[in-house]
Scaffold this motif. Structure first.
Motif, PDB file in Angstrom:
ATOM      1  N   GLY A  50       0.758  -1.168   0.210  1.00 50.61           N
ATOM      2  CA  GLY A  50      -0.065   0.065   0.053  1.00 50.61           C
ATOM      3  C   GLY A  50       0.904   1.423  -0.012  1.00 50.61           C
ATOM      4  O   GLY A  50       2.002   1.414   0.163  1.00 50.61           O
ATOM      5  N   ASN A  51       0.166   2.291  -0.281  1.00 48.60           N
ATOM      6  CA  ASN A  51       0.780   3.676  -0.226  1.00 48.60           C
ATOM      7  C   ASN A  51      -0.500   4.560   0.077  1.00 48.60           C
ATOM      8  O   ASN A  51      -1.697   4.254   0.282  1.00 48.60           O
ATOM      9  N   ARG A  52      -0.097   5.955   0.142  1.00 52.58           N
ATOM     10  CA  ARG A  52      -1.343   6.859   0.451  1.00 52.58           C
ATOM     11  C   ARG A  52      -2.336   6.796  -0.819  1.00 52.58           C
ATOM     12  O   ARG A  52      -1.902   6.584  -1.876  1.00 52.58           O
ATOM     13  N   ALA A  53      -3.768   6.771  -0.278  1.00 47.56           N
ATOM     14  CA  ALA A  53      -4.610   6.585  -1.214  1.00 47.56           C
ATOM     15  C   ALA A  53      -4.868   7.460  -2.167  1.00 47.56           C
ATOM     16  O   ALA A  53      -5.239   7.070  -3.297  1.00 47.56           O
ATOM     17  N   TYR A  54      -5.150   8.664  -1.813  1.00 46.16           N
ATOM     18  CA  TYR A  54      -5.416   9.657  -2.699  1.00 46.16           C
ATOM     19  C   TYR A  54      -4.331  10.702  -2.778  1.00 46.16           C
ATOM     20  O   TYR A  54      -3.714  11.103  -1.750  1.00 46.16           O
ATOM     21  N   ARG A  55      -4.363  11.486  -3.857  1.00 47.65           N
ATOM     22  CA  ARG A  55      -3.513  12.966  -3.946  1.00 47.65           C
ATOM     23  C   ARG A  55      -4.144  13.768  -4.671  1.00 47.65           C
ATOM     24  O   ARG A  55      -4.846  13.404  -5.876  1.00 47.65           O
ATOM     25  N   ASP A  56      -4.328  15.129  -4.220  1.00 49.11           N
ATOM     26  CA  ASP A  56      -5.019  16.132  -5.136  1.00 49.11           C
ATOM     27  C   ASP A  56      -6.454  15.666  -5.690  1.00 49.11           C
ATOM     28  O   ASP A  56      -7.075  15.925  -6.693  1.00 49.11           O
ATOM     29  N   GLY A  57      -7.375  14.796  -4.763  1.00 46.02           N
ATOM     30  CA  GLY A  57      -8.617  14.471  -4.742  1.00 46.02           C
ATOM     31  C   GLY A  57      -8.868  13.387  -5.884  1.00 46.02           C
ATOM     32  O   GLY A  57      -9.865  12.868  -6.176  1.00 46.02           O
ATOM     33  N   GLU A  96      -6.784   1.544   1.711  1.00 44.71           N
ATOM     34  CA  GLU A  96      -5.848   1.606   0.663  1.00 44.71           C
ATOM     35  C   GLU A  96      -6.190   0.435  -0.159  1.00 44.71           C
ATOM     36  O   GLU A  96      -6.484   0.299  -1.491  1.00 44.71           O
ATOM     37  N   ALA A  97      -6.471  -0.785   0.599  1.00 43.56           N
ATOM     38  CA  ALA A  97      -6.582  -1.909  -0.166  1.00 43.56           C
ATOM     39  C   ALA A  97      -7.978  -1.759  -0.984  1.00 43.56           C
ATOM     40  O   ALA A  97      -8.154  -2.302  -2.093  1.00 43.56           O
ATOM     41  N   GLU A  98      -9.032  -1.009  -0.446  1.00 43.37           N
ATOM     42  CA  GLU A  98     -10.223  -0.699  -1.248  1.00 43.37           C
ATOM     43  C   GLU A  98     -10.005   0.028  -2.350  1.00 43.37           C
ATOM     44  O   GLU A  98     -10.595  -0.012  -3.276  1.00 43.37           O
ATOM     45  N   VAL A  99      -9.147   1.147  -2.327  1.00 45.85           N
ATOM     46  CA  VAL A  99      -8.962   1.770  -3.104  1.00 45.85           C
ATOM     47  C   VAL A  99      -8.299   1.224  -4.435  1.00 45.85           C
ATOM     48  O   VAL A  99      -8.565   1.279  -5.660  1.00 45.85           O
ATOM     49  N   MET A 100      -7.198   0.172  -4.005  1.00 41.76           N
ATOM     50  CA  MET A 100      -6.743  -0.724  -5.137  1.00 41.76           C
ATOM     51  C   MET A 100      -7.492  -1.611  -5.816  1.00 41.76           C
ATOM     52  O   MET A 100      -7.513  -1.670  -6.991  1.00 41.76           O
ATOM     53  N   GLU A 101      -8.564  -2.033  -4.821  1.00 38.80           N
ATOM     54  CA  GLU A 101      -9.525  -2.979  -5.636  1.00 38.80           C
ATOM     55  C   GLU A 101     -10.305  -2.483  -6.622  1.00 38.80           C
ATOM     56  O   GLU A 101     -10.738  -3.036  -7.634  1.00 38.80           O
ATOM     57  N   ARG A 102     -10.900  -1.057  -6.306  1.00 40.28           N
ATOM     58  CA  ARG A 102     -11.704  -0.609  -7.149  1.00 40.28           C
ATOM     59  C   ARG A 102     -10.871  -0.221  -8.684  1.00 40.28           C
ATOM     60  O   ARG A 102     -11.414  -0.239  -9.658  1.00 40.28           O
ATOM     61  N   HIS A 103      -9.586   0.395  -8.442  1.00 43.28           N
ATOM     62  CA  HIS A 103      -8.825   0.630  -9.459  1.00 43.28           C
ATOM     63  C   HIS A 103      -8.554  -0.721 -10.520  1.00 43.28           C
ATOM     64  O   HIS A 103      -8.772  -0.469 -11.491  1.00 43.28           O
ATOM     65  N   ALA A 104      -8.158  -1.774  -9.582  1.00 43.97           N
ATOM     66  CA  ALA A 104      -8.224  -3.093 -10.488  1.00 43.97           C
ATOM     67  C   ALA A 104      -9.279  -3.387 -11.220  1.00 43.97           C
ATOM     68  O   ALA A 104      -9.299  -3.953 -12.339  1.00 43.97           O
ATOM     69  N   ARG A 105     -10.557  -3.303 -10.629  1.00 46.82           N
ATOM     70  CA  ARG A 105     -11.863  -3.561 -11.239  1.00 46.82           C
ATOM     71  C   ARG A 105     -12.120  -2.956 -12.385  1.00 46.82           C
ATOM     72  O   ARG A 105     -12.446  -3.093 -13.534  1.00 46.82           O
ATOM     73  N   VAL A 106     -11.931  -1.328 -12.129  1.00 44.08           N
ATOM     74  CA  VAL A 106     -12.250  -0.571 -13.031  1.00 44.08           C
ATOM     75  C   VAL A 106     -11.186  -0.628 -14.429  1.00 44.08           C
ATOM     76  O   VAL A 106     -11.651  -0.231 -15.516  1.00 44.08           O
ATOM     77  N   SER A 107     -10.065  -0.909 -14.083  1.00 44.09           N
ATOM     78  CA  SER A 107      -8.985  -1.315 -15.233  1.00 44.09           C
ATOM     79  C   SER A 107      -9.246  -2.609 -15.939  1.00 44.09           C
ATOM     80  O   SER A 107      -8.561  -2.812 -16.942  1.00 44.09           O
ATOM     81  N   PRO A 112      -8.656 -13.669  -9.494  1.00 43.90           N
ATOM     82  CA  PRO A 112      -8.933 -13.608  -8.146  1.00 43.90           C
ATOM     83  C   PRO A 112      -8.065 -12.464  -7.395  1.00 43.90           C
ATOM     84  O   PRO A 112      -7.368 -12.218  -7.759  1.00 43.90           O
ATOM     85  N   LEU A 113      -8.661 -12.046  -6.292  1.00 47.51           N
ATOM     86  CA  LEU A 113      -8.166 -10.725  -5.592  1.00 47.51           C
ATOM     87  C   LEU A 113      -8.437 -10.900  -4.069  1.00 47.51           C
ATOM     88  O   LEU A 113      -9.956 -11.325  -3.854  1.00 47.51           O
ATOM     89  N   LEU A 114      -7.816 -10.666  -3.211  1.00 44.19           N
ATOM     90  CA  LEU A 114      -7.878 -10.802  -2.033  1.00 44.19           C
ATOM     91  C   LEU A 114      -7.341  -9.307  -1.250  1.00 44.19           C
ATOM     92  O   LEU A 114      -6.612  -8.825  -1.933  1.00 44.19           O
ATOM     93  N   LEU A 115      -8.087  -9.035  -0.252  1.00 44.15           N
ATOM     94  CA  LEU A 115      -7.576  -7.651   0.396  1.00 44.15           C
ATOM     95  C   LEU A 115      -7.128  -8.068   2.019  1.00 44.15           C
ATOM     96  O   LEU A 115      -7.543  -9.006   2.719  1.00 44.15           O
ATOM     97  N   GLU A 116      -6.037  -7.414   2.059  1.00 42.68           N
ATOM     98  CA  GLU A 116      -5.627  -7.074   3.748  1.00 42.68           C
ATOM     99  C   GLU A 116      -5.862  -5.513   3.921  1.00 42.68           C
ATOM    100  O   GLU A 116      -4.782  -4.716   3.650  1.00 42.68           O
ATOM    101  N   PRO A 117      -6.936  -5.222   4.777  1.00 38.12           N
ATOM    102  CA  PRO A 117      -7.234  -3.724   4.997  1.00 38.12           C
ATOM    103  C   PRO A 117      -6.953  -3.278   6.083  1.00 38.12           C
ATOM    104  O   PRO A 117      -7.506  -2.109   6.751  1.00 38.12           O
ATOM    105  N   VAL A 118      -5.944  -3.473   6.898  1.00 36.46           N
ATOM    106  CA  VAL A 118      -5.444  -3.119   8.059  1.00 36.46           C
ATOM    107  C   VAL A 118      -4.199  -2.527   8.549  1.00 36.46           C
ATOM    108  O   VAL A 118      -4.193  -1.666   9.172  1.00 36.46           O
ATOM    109  N   SER A 119      -3.343  -3.000   7.595  1.00 41.60           N
ATOM    110  CA  SER A 119      -2.204  -2.525   7.907  1.00 41.60           C
ATOM    111  C   SER A 119      -1.615  -1.138   7.517  1.00 41.60           C
ATOM    112  O   SER A 119      -2.396  -0.529   6.813  1.00 41.60           O
TER     113      SER A 119
END
Length: 204
Positions: A50-57, A96-107, A112-119
């Motif tokens: 993960g990394n920062r989820a959003y930048r400049d909106g 962050e994991a959920e932002v990544m998931e949305r991007h992956a699906r939109v792309s 198969p896709l798994l999330l670790e949404p706590v770290s």
């Protein structure tokens, strides 16, 4: 302040700057080397750190670029699925994991896709993803992150035993943050500080 004290302080500052520069060069060269040598063995999953989820909106290109690199591995038949690791972003409250998931699906990724949404750190990315990977029966992993982040990620994986629990390879994500000089410079400046902090805390 006496001249002797001034000279001592200047000397100490120079030593710190030289040490910082040395770390900077090491991680930069290591990143370039991994960019030139992508993973060769097929793995069960790509673990995207993960990394920062959003930048400049908008979704942070430093984060979505890592996801794109994982998708490219999947499309090339190098991995069978993606594991997205990252918890709540303290700056905007997004996971962050959920932002990544949305991007992956939109792309267009439909695998198969798994999330670790706590770290909330690289060390936690690895430790908290371990249970997710084990539960999914994963034996081999390609860890995906930006080039200048890989040196630290590798050492944390080694120190924590992550690379003994799984067959691990590493993939450098050529994100726009890496390619743009300003962001690349910022990332490489941050990494030596993170490395010093991790070392001081005994993480590797």
């Amino acid at each position: 302040m006496s001249p002797t004290v001034q000279r001592s302080l200047i000397g100490a500052l120079l030593v710190l700057l030289l040490g910082y520069a040395a770390i900077h060069v090491v991680i930069w060269r290591h990143g370039l080397r991994l960019l030139d040598h992508p993973p060769q063995r097929v793995a069960d999953a790509a673990l995207i750190l993960g990394n920062r989820a959003y930048r400049d909106g908008k979704p942070n290109p430093c984060l979505t670029g890592r996801v794109d690199a994982g998708i490219a591995l999947a499309n090339a038949g190098r991995v069978r699925g993606l594991v997205l690791s990252g918890g709540i972003d303290s700056e905007d409250g997004r996971i962050e994991a959920e932002v990544m998931e949305r991007h992956a699906r939109v792309s267009g990724y439909r695998g198969p896709l798994l999330l670790e949404p706590v770290s909330s750190s690289t060390r936690e990315n690895l430790s908290m993803s371990r249970a997710v990977l084990k539960a999914a029966g994963v034996k081999s992993v390609i860890i995906v992150t930006e080039p200048y982040h890989l040196w630290r990620a590798e050492r944390l994986a080694r120190a924590s035993g992550f690379d003994r629990a799984f067959d691990v390879q590493y993939a450098a994500a050529p994100t726009s943050c890496w390619r743009r000089w300003g962001m690349a410079f910022k990332g490489a400046l941050r990494e030596p500080l993170a490395i010093a902090n991790n070392a001081a805390n005994g993480y590797f």
